[in-house]
Scaffold this motif. Structure first.
Motif, PDB file in Angstrom:
ATOM      1  N   ALA A  28       1.007  -1.017   0.179  1.00  0.00           N
ATOM      2  CA  ALA A  28       0.084   0.067  -0.253  1.00  0.00           C
ATOM      3  C   ALA A  28       0.805   0.965  -0.395  1.00  0.00           C
ATOM      4  N   ALA A  29       2.174   1.306   0.858  1.00  0.00           N
ATOM      5  CA  ALA A  29       2.982   2.085   0.814  1.00  0.00           C
ATOM      6  C   ALA A  29       3.861   2.622  -0.544  1.00  0.00           C
ATOM      7  N   GLU A  30       4.167   1.570  -0.824  1.00  0.00           N
ATOM      8  CA  GLU A  30       4.916   1.699  -2.369  1.00  0.00           C
ATOM      9  C   GLU A  30       3.260   2.334  -3.317  1.00  0.00           C
ATOM     10  N   ARG A  31       2.341   2.149  -3.253  1.00  0.00           N
ATOM     11  CA  ARG A  31       1.193   2.504  -4.936  1.00  0.00           C
ATOM     12  C   ARG A  31       1.571   3.909  -3.642  1.00  0.00           C
ATOM     13  N   ALA A  32       1.395   4.673  -2.838  1.00  0.00           N
ATOM     14  CA  ALA A  32       0.977   5.692  -1.922  1.00  0.00           C
ATOM     15  C   ALA A  32       1.953   6.890  -2.704  1.00  0.00           C
ATOM     16  N   TYR A  33       3.522   6.305  -2.571  1.00  0.00           N
ATOM     17  CA  TYR A  33       4.485   7.347  -2.336  1.00  0.00           C
ATOM     18  C   TYR A  33       4.877   7.454  -4.202  1.00  0.00           C
ATOM     19  N   PRO A  34       5.331   8.308  -4.736  1.00  0.00           N
ATOM     20  CA  PRO A  34       5.696   8.992  -5.676  1.00  0.00           C
ATOM     21  C   PRO A  34       7.056   8.499  -5.717  1.00  0.00           C
ATOM     22  N   SER A  35       6.927   7.169  -7.398  1.00  0.00           N
ATOM     23  CA  SER A  35       7.957   6.421  -8.136  1.00  0.00           C
ATOM     24  C   SER A  35       9.305   6.372  -7.405  1.00  0.00           C
ATOM     25  N   GLU A  36       9.899   7.837  -7.525  1.00  0.00           N
ATOM     26  CA  GLU A  36      10.676   8.188  -7.712  1.00  0.00           C
ATOM     27  C   GLU A  36      11.291   8.301  -6.478  1.00  0.00           C
ATOM     28  N   SER A  37      10.679   8.751  -4.704  1.00  0.00           N
ATOM     29  CA  SER A  37      10.750   8.133  -3.388  1.00  0.00           C
ATOM     30  C   SER A  37      10.946   7.321  -2.982  1.00  0.00           C
ATOM     31  N   PHE A  38      10.070   6.236  -3.262  1.00  0.00           N
ATOM     32  CA  PHE A  38       9.622   4.866  -2.216  1.00  0.00           C
ATOM     33  C   PHE A  38      11.058   3.850  -2.751  1.00  0.00           C
ATOM     34  N   GLU A 113      18.360  12.945  -0.283  1.00  0.00           N
ATOM     35  CA  GLU A 113      17.906  13.568  -1.506  1.00  0.00           C
ATOM     36  C   GLU A 113      18.364  14.605  -1.739  1.00  0.00           C
ATOM     37  N   ASP A 114      17.219  14.757  -3.274  1.00  0.00           N
ATOM     38  CA  ASP A 114      16.740  16.483  -3.603  1.00  0.00           C
ATOM     39  C   ASP A 114      14.857  16.648  -3.656  1.00  0.00           C
ATOM     40  N   ALA A 115      14.264  16.110  -2.556  1.00  0.00           N
ATOM     41  CA  ALA A 115      12.819  16.597  -2.696  1.00  0.00           C
ATOM     42  C   ALA A 115      12.411  15.652  -1.111  1.00  0.00           C
ATOM     43  N   PRO A 116      11.635  16.322  -0.604  1.00  0.00           N
ATOM     44  CA  PRO A 116      11.197  15.993   0.537  1.00  0.00           C
ATOM     45  C   PRO A 116      10.348  14.667   0.011  1.00  0.00           C
ATOM     46  N   MET A 117       9.978  14.050   1.089  1.00  0.00           N
ATOM     47  CA  MET A 117       9.543  12.979   1.283  1.00  0.00           C
ATOM     48  C   MET A 117       7.690  13.067   1.737  1.00  0.00           C
ATOM     49  N   GLY A 118       7.082  14.137   1.982  1.00  0.00           N
ATOM     50  CA  GLY A 118       5.635  13.909   1.872  1.00  0.00           C
ATOM     51  C   GLY A 118       4.987  13.507   2.915  1.00  0.00           C
ATOM     52  N   PHE A 119       3.825  14.245   2.800  1.00  0.00           N
ATOM     53  CA  PHE A 119       3.192  13.080   4.191  1.00  0.00           C
ATOM     54  C   PHE A 119       2.599  11.331   4.407  1.00  0.00           C
ATOM     55  N   VAL A 120       2.372  10.986   2.785  1.00  0.00           N
ATOM     56  CA  VAL A 120       2.253  10.028   2.855  1.00  0.00           C
ATOM     57  C   VAL A 120       3.996   8.441   3.780  1.00  0.00           C
ATOM     58  N   HIS A 121       5.000   9.381   3.638  1.00  0.00           N
ATOM     59  CA  HIS A 121       6.418   8.866   4.206  1.00  0.00           C
ATOM     60  C   HIS A 121       6.172   9.245   5.603  1.00  0.00           C
ATOM     61  N   GLU A 367      -1.909  14.387  -0.302  1.00  0.00           N
ATOM     62  CA  GLU A 367      -0.563  14.117  -0.961  1.00  0.00           C
ATOM     63  C   GLU A 367      -0.904  15.289  -2.022  1.00  0.00           C
ATOM     64  N   ARG A 368      -1.166  14.193  -3.407  1.00  0.00           N
ATOM     65  CA  ARG A 368      -1.469  14.909  -4.325  1.00  0.00           C
ATOM     66  C   ARG A 368      -2.180  16.475  -3.989  1.00  0.00           C
ATOM     67  N   TYR A 369      -3.305  17.212  -3.029  1.00  0.00           N
ATOM     68  CA  TYR A 369      -3.804  18.498  -2.758  1.00  0.00           C
ATOM     69  C   TYR A 369      -2.768  19.708  -2.435  1.00  0.00           C
TER      70      TYR A 369
END
Length: 587
Positions: A28-38, A113-121, A367-369
């Motif tokens: 579920a986490a893999e589906r939710a993360y942006p692919s470049e972050s997981f 890393e170059d970008a934040p991991m976001g709220f999913v993380h 996350e998208r919002y």
């Protein structure tokens, strides 16, 4: 995973890696993360799962026996508002905030890393934390939530410094957040807030006077509170938001009194108490009289965090049940060999899979919002978040209660985890809005945000993605319920207020069940495409349990799936996509 998990190799649901033992959460986490972050995140989550399953779980037991203690006065009778914490809780804080950057990495790029991991993380870390200490998930969640509000709405050097400290990895500098919302006379009626704010000569600085009745993480330095300025309108539209720290800008103790800590049923690790603001220094966040709107941004995250905590409790209770059932012998066999226990564990597993699916679907939308300012994601998120919070909280209580039963007498005894999980779970339907409040919020979102306009195509998209024959019957069953749900939505849209409110909880349940089934179908199709049919078994079982039209309550239909496919459901054995006939979903 080709080989089933051998739960008999464990003595209990601890001294293990929770990430490794939870393929449902991983997928579920893999589906939710942006692919470049997981790719980066998965390695860190594996490390975190190990630390939580060993160090944090041990810390949580020490804190349960020696919870925070409030020392309101010093020996001279002066207010000191000092909360004394066990060193084990301080270590857990350091692990979460400093070592693993729970709050930092949501807003800033982690090291390398170059970008934040976001709220999913952050939410995934919180689910893993809840395996060991659901109480600590509360301050962790509010730290991220308070930072979110300051990041979006605050300006000025003073509040920027608080945002920095809420999100730093520096073990000597980080602070935690809190949300003082509840007042004795108001409760869920936030507009009844009586706390007042009087402007000082210093720009943006106010003096707050009033009482807050249920203040979790009572001594946080990053506390957000609502108050009404002089002359402001009544109700929520007259509320402003303030950051009210434990200590003032000059380092002196703020002008407030921590009266007492609540003697709670559970969540011992987070100190919850009563606070009197006695002219406490508060710093205005954003524009005046927009405080309730700002606070709802945090509230959306807190509700999603509540669901993530529920997922962690369900996962831990399911793990404890599996381990016990695989080791406990009765009448010459381990109890997981008996058909009734197999059925119980399968049902618990299916409920868990649905809770994870809905929670992380909502997390993707959140996350998208926030990442893209996506209006459609916002409207769908606003519908799914209260629904997910409501149902996963109730499911967590049920899972914890049944896990106590699986363990028998030990499950009811301190030290065997399940009784603590049950006590901790019981607050989840209360925190961030009760079931009734959340159900009414669903009506509100449908009316004000026209959320059905994005919900309907979201479900239809998931149903249309199903192609494999083994999912056809389940898809058709869900599609039929989806049609009925749309009729229900139309009926309540035209109904009088009293009738709509009477049916609000039924509607929230219906939305959850239909969306969960549609999401599980999409997951099952994706996993079939990857060569594994296990998720198809789970999806068909969920559709049958929620929507199946069975005669004689299914007793006459000969369904032996819980026995025959036990290893697939409970131990994550791989399954050929064609292992079950399509008719099995909805005879």
């Amino acid at each position: 995973m080709d080989e089933p998990i051998d739960y008999a190799a464990l003595d209990a649901g601890r001294d293990c890696n929770y990430w490794e033992l939870d393929p449902t959460l991983r997928r579920a986490a893999e589906r939710a993360y942006p692919s470049e972050s997981f790719a980066w995140a998965s390695d860190r989550l594996r490390e975190f799962g190990e630390v939580v399953g060993t160090t944090v779980v041990e810390n949580s037991e020490a804190v349960e026996a020696h919870g925070p203690e409030l020392h309101t006065y010093d020996r001279h009778g002066e207010v000191q508002n000092r909360v004394e914490y066990h060193p084990a809780l301080e270590e857990t804080e350091r692990i979460a905030y400093s070592d693993f950057g729970l709050a930092h990495d949501a807003f800033h790029a982690p090291p390398g890393e170059d970008a934040p991991m976001g709220f999913v993380h952050a939410l995934t870390l919180q689910s893993l934390l809840s395996y060991a200490d659901p109480g600590f998930v509360c301050p962790a969640s509010m730290t991220v939530g308070a930072a979110l509000v300051l990041d979006r709405f605050a300006d000025g050097e003073r509040l920027e410094e608080y945002f920095h400290r809420l999100t730093t990895r520096d073990a000597e500098d980080y602070i935690e957040g809190a949300m003082f919302l509840t007042e004795r006379q108001g409760g869920s009626d936030v507009g009844a807030n009586e706390t007042t704010a009087v402007e000082t000569d210093e720009d943006g600085v106010y003096r707050l006077t009033g009482e807050k009745w249920f203040c979790s993480n009572i001594d946080a330095e990053g506390t957000l509170a609502l108050a009404r300025r002089e002359g402001a309108p009544e109700g929520t539209e007259g509320l402003s938001l303030f950051l009210v720290p434990h200590t003032k800008a000059d380092g002196e103790l703020n002008d407030q009194l921590y009266r007492r800590l609540k003697d709670k049923l559970g969540t011992i690790s987070v100190p919850t108490g009563e606070v009197e603001f006695r002219g406490a220094e508060g710093y205005l966040v954003g524009e005046p009289e927009r405080g309730f709107r700002y606070m709802t941004e945090m509230l959306n995250y807190e509700r999603l965090s509540n669901a993530a905590a529920s997922v962690g409790i369900m996962g831990r209770c399911l793990l404890e049940s599996k381990v016990h059932a695989a080791n406990r012998e009765a009448f010459g066999r381990t109890i997981d060999e008996y058909p009734l226990m197999r059925r119980d564990l399968v049902e618990m597993t299916v409920d868990y899979e649905a809770a994870v699916a809905v929670t992380f679907a909502a997390a993707r939308l959140f996350e998208r919002y926030h990442r893209d300012d996506d209006e459609e994601a916002y409207r769908l998120m606003r519908l799914l978040v209260p629904v997910a919070k409501y149902r996963t909280a109730r499911e967590a209580v049920e899972a914890a209660s049944y896990a106590c039963e699986v363990l028998g007498g030990n499950g009811y005894v301190s030290g065997f985890t399940t009784e603590r999980m049950l006590r901790d779970a019981q607050v989840l339907p209360i925190w961030e809005g009760t079931s009734n409040v959340l159900s009414l919020d669903v009506l509100r979102v449908l009316a004000r945000e026209a959320a059905h306009e994005v919900f309907v195509p979201a479900v239809r998209e998931r149903l249309d993605a199903v192609e494999h024959g083994s999912l056809a019957a389940a898809r058709d069953a869900v599609a039929a319920e989806f049609d009925d749900l749309q009729s229900a939505l139309d009926t309540l849209a035209a109904a009088d207020t009293d009738y709509a409110q009477l049916q609000a909880k039924e509607l929230a349940d219906y939305v959850y069940d239909v969306f969960a089934a549609a999401e599980l179908l999409a997951v099952a199709q994706a996993e079939i495409d990857d060569g594994d049919g296990r998720a198809a078994l789970v999806t068909r079982e969920f559709a049958t349990a929620r929507f199946g039209r069975r005669t004689a309550r299914g007793i006459t239909d000969g369904d032996r799936q819980a026995i025959d496919e036990f290893d697939a459901f409970v131990r994550y054995a791989a399954v050929e996509p064609t292992v079950a006939e399509p008719e099995a979903a909805n005879d």
